[in-house]
Design a protein around this motif. Structure first.
Motif, mmCIF file in Angstrom:
data_model
loop_
_atom_site.group_PDB
_atom_site.id
_atom_site.type_symbol
_atom_site.label_atom_id
_atom_site.label_comp_id
_atom_site.label_asym_id
_atom_site.label_seq_id
_atom_site.Cartn_x
_atom_site.Cartn_y
_atom_site.Cartn_z
ATOM 1 N N THR A 151 47.754 23.018 19.615
ATOM 2 C CA THR A 151 47.840 22.368 18.331
ATOM 3 C C THR A 151 46.357 22.034 17.715
ATOM 4 O O THR A 151 45.462 21.878 18.564
ATOM 5 C CB THR A 151 48.575 21.378 18.365
ATOM 6 O OG1 THR A 151 48.338 20.286 19.649
ATOM 7 C CG2 THR A 151 49.913 21.538 18.281
ATOM 8 N N PRO A 152 46.314 21.908 16.580
ATOM 9 C CA PRO A 152 44.950 21.503 15.683
ATOM 10 C C PRO A 152 44.821 20.019 15.739
ATOM 11 O O PRO A 152 45.797 19.057 15.952
ATOM 12 C CB PRO A 152 45.043 22.267 14.534
ATOM 13 C CG PRO A 152 46.277 21.882 14.161
ATOM 14 C CD PRO A 152 47.313 22.118 15.286
ATOM 15 N N TRP A 153 43.741 19.562 14.954
ATOM 16 C CA TRP A 153 43.376 18.034 15.298
ATOM 17 C C TRP A 153 43.805 17.329 13.802
ATOM 18 O O TRP A 153 43.770 16.225 13.494
ATOM 19 C CB TRP A 153 41.981 17.936 15.212
ATOM 20 C CG TRP A 153 40.971 18.745 14.542
ATOM 21 C CD1 TRP A 153 40.179 19.817 14.740
ATOM 22 C CD2 TRP A 153 40.772 18.705 12.943
ATOM 23 N NE1 TRP A 153 39.656 20.360 13.875
ATOM 24 C CE2 TRP A 153 39.925 19.699 12.827
ATOM 25 C CE3 TRP A 153 41.014 17.841 11.937
ATOM 26 C CZ2 TRP A 153 39.271 20.010 11.611
ATOM 27 C CZ3 TRP A 153 40.400 17.941 10.806
ATOM 28 C CH2 TRP A 153 39.701 18.937 10.527
ATOM 29 N N ASN A 154 44.210 18.234 12.732
ATOM 30 C CA ASN A 154 44.467 17.578 11.447
ATOM 31 C C ASN A 154 45.334 16.616 11.197
ATOM 32 O O ASN A 154 45.384 15.359 10.639
ATOM 33 C CB ASN A 154 44.382 18.794 10.281
ATOM 34 C CG ASN A 154 45.553 19.555 10.441
ATOM 35 O OD1 ASN A 154 45.845 20.044 11.275
ATOM 36 N ND2 ASN A 154 46.019 20.046 9.359
ATOM 37 N N THR A 155 46.636 17.023 11.622
ATOM 38 C CA THR A 155 47.771 16.027 11.677
ATOM 39 C C THR A 155 48.481 16.292 13.007
ATOM 40 O O THR A 155 49.814 16.690 13.038
ATOM 41 C CB THR A 155 48.871 16.411 10.457
ATOM 42 O OG1 THR A 155 49.221 17.685 10.808
ATOM 43 C CG2 THR A 155 48.317 16.004 9.187
ATOM 44 N N PRO A 156 47.536 15.552 14.001
ATOM 45 C CA PRO A 156 48.160 15.921 15.426
ATOM 46 C C PRO A 156 49.507 15.552 15.792
ATOM 47 O O PRO A 156 50.407 16.665 16.312
ATOM 48 C CB PRO A 156 47.017 15.232 16.323
ATOM 49 C CG PRO A 156 46.263 14.571 15.496
ATOM 50 C CD PRO A 156 46.580 14.792 14.098
ATOM 51 N N PHE A 157 49.820 14.376 15.696
ATOM 52 C CA PHE A 157 51.091 13.997 16.189
ATOM 53 C C PHE A 157 52.335 14.589 15.443
ATOM 54 O O PHE A 157 53.262 14.986 16.024
ATOM 55 C CB PHE A 157 51.433 12.565 16.125
ATOM 56 C CG PHE A 157 52.536 11.868 16.802
ATOM 57 C CD1 PHE A 157 52.154 11.616 18.133
ATOM 58 C CD2 PHE A 157 53.480 11.623 16.169
ATOM 59 C CE1 PHE A 157 53.235 11.092 18.842
ATOM 60 C CE2 PHE A 157 54.499 10.789 16.777
ATOM 61 C CZ PHE A 157 54.508 10.744 18.159
ATOM 62 N N MET A 158 52.271 14.894 14.073
ATOM 63 C CA MET A 158 53.301 15.534 13.386
ATOM 64 C C MET A 158 53.434 16.932 13.833
ATOM 65 O O MET A 158 54.482 17.249 14.167
ATOM 66 C CB MET A 158 53.124 15.425 12.012
ATOM 67 C CG MET A 158 54.262 15.684 11.022
ATOM 68 S SD MET A 158 54.450 17.547 10.845
ATOM 69 C CE MET A 158 53.315 17.899 9.676
ATOM 70 N N LEU A 159 52.303 17.502 13.860
ATOM 71 C CA LEU A 159 52.360 18.904 14.232
ATOM 72 C C LEU A 159 52.675 19.213 15.821
ATOM 73 O O LEU A 159 53.591 20.212 16.092
ATOM 74 C CB LEU A 159 51.062 19.627 14.189
ATOM 75 C CG LEU A 159 50.650 19.785 12.575
ATOM 76 C CD1 LEU A 159 49.198 20.430 12.549
ATOM 77 C CD2 LEU A 159 51.482 20.990 12.227
ATOM 78 N N GLU A 160 52.517 18.302 16.767
ATOM 79 C CA GLU A 160 52.691 18.502 18.129
ATOM 80 C C GLU A 160 54.389 18.284 18.053
ATOM 81 O O GLU A 160 55.056 19.244 18.609
ATOM 82 C CB GLU A 160 51.989 17.494 19.003
ATOM 83 C CG GLU A 160 50.804 17.826 19.211
ATOM 84 C CD GLU A 160 49.780 16.673 19.354
ATOM 85 O OE1 GLU A 160 48.403 17.005 19.361
ATOM 86 O OE2 GLU A 160 50.010 15.473 19.560
ATOM 87 N N THR A 161 54.830 17.252 17.352
ATOM 88 C CA THR A 161 56.487 17.092 17.345
ATOM 89 C C THR A 161 57.141 18.069 16.693
ATOM 90 O O THR A 161 58.313 18.628 17.076
ATOM 91 C CB THR A 161 56.735 15.815 16.657
ATOM 92 O OG1 THR A 161 56.328 15.840 15.505
ATOM 93 C CG2 THR A 161 56.050 14.748 17.553
ATOM 94 N N TRP A 162 56.612 18.832 15.824
ATOM 95 C CA TRP A 162 57.185 19.775 14.955
ATOM 96 C C TRP A 162 57.167 21.080 15.774
ATOM 97 O O TRP A 162 58.222 21.820 15.959
ATOM 98 C CB TRP A 162 55.968 20.291 13.862
ATOM 99 C CG TRP A 162 56.374 21.579 13.172
ATOM 100 C CD1 TRP A 162 55.617 22.459 13.175
ATOM 101 C CD2 TRP A 162 57.528 21.935 12.432
ATOM 102 N NE1 TRP A 162 56.230 23.676 12.260
ATOM 103 C CE2 TRP A 162 57.481 23.257 11.939
ATOM 104 C CE3 TRP A 162 58.567 21.259 12.264
ATOM 105 C CZ2 TRP A 162 58.182 24.014 10.909
ATOM 106 C CZ3 TRP A 162 59.845 21.945 11.392
ATOM 107 C CH2 TRP A 162 59.380 23.206 10.976
ATOM 108 N N LYS A 163 56.550 21.104 16.984
ATOM 109 C CA LYS A 163 56.642 22.324 17.920
ATOM 110 C C LYS A 163 57.509 21.958 19.295
ATOM 111 O O LYS A 163 58.210 22.704 19.609
ATOM 112 C CB LYS A 163 55.249 22.767 18.360
ATOM 113 C CG LYS A 163 54.543 23.466 17.199
ATOM 114 C CD LYS A 163 53.187 24.171 17.562
ATOM 115 C CE LYS A 163 52.328 24.720 16.372
ATOM 116 N NZ LYS A 163 53.030 25.990 16.155
ATOM 117 N N VAL A 164 57.311 20.752 19.756
ATOM 118 C CA VAL A 164 57.684 20.289 21.088
ATOM 119 C C VAL A 164 59.161 20.341 20.840
ATOM 120 O O VAL A 164 60.124 20.486 21.442
ATOM 121 C CB VAL A 164 57.052 18.969 21.522
ATOM 122 C CG1 VAL A 164 57.982 18.645 22.628
ATOM 123 C CG2 VAL A 164 55.657 19.267 21.873
#
Ligand code: NAD
Length: 493
Positions: A151-164
């Protein structure tokens, strides 16, 4: 608040890097070190993959009842809400995202990712294909195995949860490699998963650099799929490295998204949305409206109003609730974005607003919200993703030219279209080369719909059932119902 050193999370335990190495993560508002972070290498990645592999092949996760798995996911969502304030704090401290935007949309959305995919677990379906009374053929969806998530750094928590969330909903286990510039909130997600008491090894985090930890994850033979969000150039590199082990890859990549404003639009709403999509999240947003195309008839008046709004944006401390634009993530990124301002001038464009550091903010990675005009569509500032608070504005004459400019880039992630003519709205929306088009709206997500880009903005779609296309295998089972003819061989004895 003091931030603890960040470690990997493997098999439900927080562990140091095997090498003992660490790297610092910086506060974008000051560039002071926040804390030290475990620096993952191939040995750490292997350890995490072994934990995920064991959890997938021997543990309860892929085998448990759907409702039970959904309950775990709901618990994670609830814990995200319970810890929202701390997550928001870590996210703002690590990325410079304004607190109003982190708390207002990003953290609730992260919880929603888990609630939504909890609902989806029992909806993982197959299909039946009865044939001539002789066969019942059907498909089942099985989790694909261990997923690598980068994942990238721009909206890390939202994007990580979006995939996890969909990955776990499907019954897969995973190893997450967060971006090296924003490690903190992934460590908090690990704490939450630990608190939610998921079986060990279902979710693992290896921190570290892309070229080392990320590359090791992509090359690992026991990882079945890679879900990646980041730059197009990195995506190409990952696809290349994933080929020898035949990994399926989902690629959510860069964008240079157009906002088309026709003269017949509701211009007040178009203005609100154009400013928001240009400068929210510091412009570090894959779906940002970084190219503003305005019908020539209203160009001057619309531009004048846009300029006034951009000049009035409040730049400052990301922890101040009134701040609208915070510092960029890292001094290197500041240099890169600032470099595009010089490039714009060198190309003959005019920097109408901003372009430099605000005088009142001598420290940190602050850049004035920037607006560039006198831009030709083929200029690099109009073609390349800048990924900062920089919008280029161009006039157009009629639909044909609007589409030619809008589609004339290598990217095709999102587009925003403003018109009150219903026929034109549908006509243009379908002619736009963009994975997602918003008509008379800013970016409002519906998690059931496919998210992703065309052209160099990505490969594959995630969201709703589309996530399960990625995290599941289809298995077809053919069942003979009776005595259909079987060709006989070897009968001449
Ligand atoms: P990046 O490509 O530099 O890094 C993304 C991740 O990839 C990081 O975790 C990094 O460590 C890792 N990485 C780097 N090189 C690697 C390699 N060789 N092998 C494996 N992993 C590697 O991107 P970034 O600068 O962190 O993020 C900004 C980019 O992300 C922008 O282009 C933006 O448009 C894009 N983005 C896209 C979406 C989307 O949904 N389409 C969403 C957000 C951001």
């Amino acid at each position: 608040m003091r931030v603890r050193p960040v470690r990997h999370f493997i098999g439900n335990e927080f562990v140091e890097a095997q090498s003992g190495r660490t790297f610092p993560t910086l506060n974008p508002a000051t560039n002071e070190v926040i804390t030290e972070v475990a620096e993952g290498d191939p040995a750490d990645v292997d350890r995490a993959v072994q934990a995920a592999w064991k959890a997938f092949h021997e543990g309860p996760w892929p085998r448990m009842r759907a409702e039970e798995r959904a309950r775990y996911l709901r618990r994670v969502g609830e814990l995200i809400l319970k810890h929202a304030e701390e997550i928001g704090f870590l996210e703002v401290l690590d990325t410079g995202m304004p607190i109003a935007q982190a708390g207002g949309s990003q953290i609730p959305r992260a919880a929603e990712n888990f609630f939504f995919f909890a609902e989806m677990v029992p909806r993982i379906q197959g299909a039946t294909y009865p044939k001539d009374g002789e066969f019942l053929n059907y498909t089942v969806r099985r989790p694909v195995g261990v997923a690598g998530i980068i994942t990238p750094w721009n909206t890390p928590f939202m994007l990580e949860t979006w995939k996890v969330a969909p990955c776990l909903a499907a019954g897969c286990t995973c190893v997450l490699k967060p971006a090296e510039w924003s490690p903190l909130s992934a460590a908090k997600l690990a704490e939450i998963i630990q608190e939610a008491d998921l079986p060990p090894g279902v979710f693992n985090v290896v921190q570290g650099f892309g070229e080392i930890a990320g590359a090791a994850l992509v090359a690992h033979p026991q990882v079945s799929v890679i879900s990646f969000t980041g730059e197009t150039r990195t995506g190409v590199e990952i696809l290349r490295s994933a080929a020898p082990t035949l990994k399926r890859c989902s690629m959510e990549l860069g964008g240079k998204n157009p906002t088309l404003v026709f003269a017949d639009a509701d211009l007040d709403r178009a203005l609100d949305a154009a400013v928001f999509m240009g400068y929210s999240l510091n412009g570090e947003r894959c779906t940002s409206g970084s190219r503003l195309l305005v019908e020539r008839r209203i160009y001057e008046t619309f531009l004048e109003r846009f300029v006034a709004r951009v000049q009035a944006l409040r730049v400052g401390d990301p922890f101040d609730p009134a701040t609208e634009v915070g510092p960029l993530i890292h001094p290197d990124h500041w240099q890169r974005v600032r470099g595009y301002v010089d490039l714009a001038r060198a190309e003959g464009a005019t920097v109408l607003v901003g372009g430099s550091r605000p005088e009142s903010l001598p420290r940190g990675n602050y850049l004035q919200p920037t607006l560039i005009v006198d831009v030709q569509p083929e200029m690099r500032v109009a073609q390349e993703e800048i990924f900062g608070p920089v919008v280029v504005v161009m006039p157009f004459e009629g639909e044909e030219e609007a589409l030619r400019i809008a589609n004339g880039v290598r990217y095709g992630l999102a587009a925003y279209l403003w018109t009150q003519d219903v026929q034109r709205a549908h006509r243009i929306a379908q002619a736009l080369e963009a994975g997602m088009v918003w008509v008379n709206s800013h970016n409002v997500r519906d998690l059931r719909t496919p998210f992703g880009g065309m052209k160099h903005s990505g490969m594959g779609r995630e969201g709703g059932v589309f996530s399960f296309e990625f995290y599941c295998e289809h298995q077809t089972i053919h069942v003979a119902l009776g005595g259909h003819t079987i060709p006989r061989m070897g009968m001449r004895i």
